[in-house]
Enzyme design. Structure first.
Site, PDB file in Angstrom:
ATOM      1  N   TYR A  58      32.589  64.813  10.410  1.00 41.78           N
ATOM      2  CA  TYR A  58      32.426  64.303   9.048  1.00 41.78           C
ATOM      3  C   TYR A  58      33.199  65.189   8.073  1.00 41.78           C
ATOM      4  CZ  TYR A  58      28.539  61.174  10.301  1.00 41.78           C
ATOM      5  OH  TYR A  58      27.759  60.171  10.836  1.00 41.78           O
TER       6      TYR A  58
ATOM      7  N   ASP B 183      24.553  56.177   6.202  1.00 47.34           N
ATOM      8  CA  ASP B 183      23.635  55.745   5.152  1.00 47.34           C
ATOM      9  C   ASP B 183      24.352  54.886   4.115  1.00 47.34           C
ATOM     10  OD1 ASP B 183      21.560  57.175   6.315  1.00 47.34           O
ATOM     11  OD2 ASP B 183      21.920  58.968   5.106  1.00 47.34           O
TER      12      ASP B 183
END
Length: 245
Positions: free
Chosen positions: A111, A52
């Protein structure tokens, strides 16, 4: 036509995300412009993770097909030369079989989310961590995080605009570790829903503040309603750190 696998790092701050958007520059767009500058053709660059706006990558993986043959190191260096105005670096380039797909061949994505748990303002890491001034109980956060491990319906923790066909995902890892005033949240899965990691992080911060218990987190998951989620953590602290194949 050779297929190239690229490993890329970038600062997501200036970009609207990996993927093309109408509202600003994208990492994908910058890479494709660099490829075109080298080979003269419009080439689509496919990424493993559609990060994003504001989300960073230490080792994003992408692939592209280029009609002209380049030595991998020459392609890497050429791309870096044309990307120089942008905070994007191509770490490696290699030729792979044409069956390789950066997104669909991935076995696991890793992540890391970084929190600066301190009262002081950020001087160095602005845009690269989330500053949370109130003390966090990281032991409680880690214990609660284990409630999310495994296969679940993660509707609560996905963006309302998520386009995934199913809200079910299998979460392999979600650890919370403190080192001084730095809190690191490490997570891995084959794939994640839109905003899933940041939604989980924000909810875990509520646990760290004592606003939620581990049972509250479990109940939020079970409700399968976006409205049951805690706050969504800002993108600043999120990094795609590795993709396994």
């Amino acid at each position: 036509m050779p297929r190239y696998k690229l490993t890329i790092e970038y600062d997501g701050g200036p970009f609207c995300g990996w993927q093309y958007q109408d509202n600003g520059p994208s990492v994908q767009g910058a890479l494709e412009a660099a490829v075109k500058a080298i080979c003269g053709d419009a080439v689509r660059v496919h990424g493993a993770g559609r990060t994003d706006a504001g989300v960073h990558a230490l080792a994003q993986v992408a692939h592209c097909d280029i009609a002209k043959h380049f030595a991998p190191n020459r392609l890497r260096d050429g791309l870096n030369a044309h990307l120089r105005p942008h905070p994007i670096g191509v770490l490696t380039a290699e030729i792979v079989p044409d069956t390789f797909e950066a997104r669909f061949s991935a076995l696991r994505r890793h992540y890391v989310y970084r929190i600066a748990n301190r009262r002081a303002n950020l001087a160095i890491d602005v845009g690269h961590v989330w500053r949370v001034p109130r003390p966090l109980d990281t032991l409680a956060m880690h214990a609660a995080a284990q409630r999310l491990i495994g296969k679940h319906d993660f509707t609560t923790f996905r963006d309302t605009e998520c386009q995934a066909k199913s809200p079910e995902k299998t979460l392999d890892q979600l650890d919370v570790v403190r080192n001084g005033d730095t809190v690191t949240i490490v997570t891995s899965a084959r794939s994640f829903l839109h905003s899933q990691v940041r939604s989980m992080v924000g909810s875990l911060v509520w646990v760290g503040h004592g606003r939620w218990s581990a049972d509250d987190l479990s109940n939020a998951l079970a409700e399968r309603r976006r409205e049951a989620c805690g706050p969504v953590a800002p993108p600043d602290g999120l990094y795609l750190v590795r993709v396994d194949y």
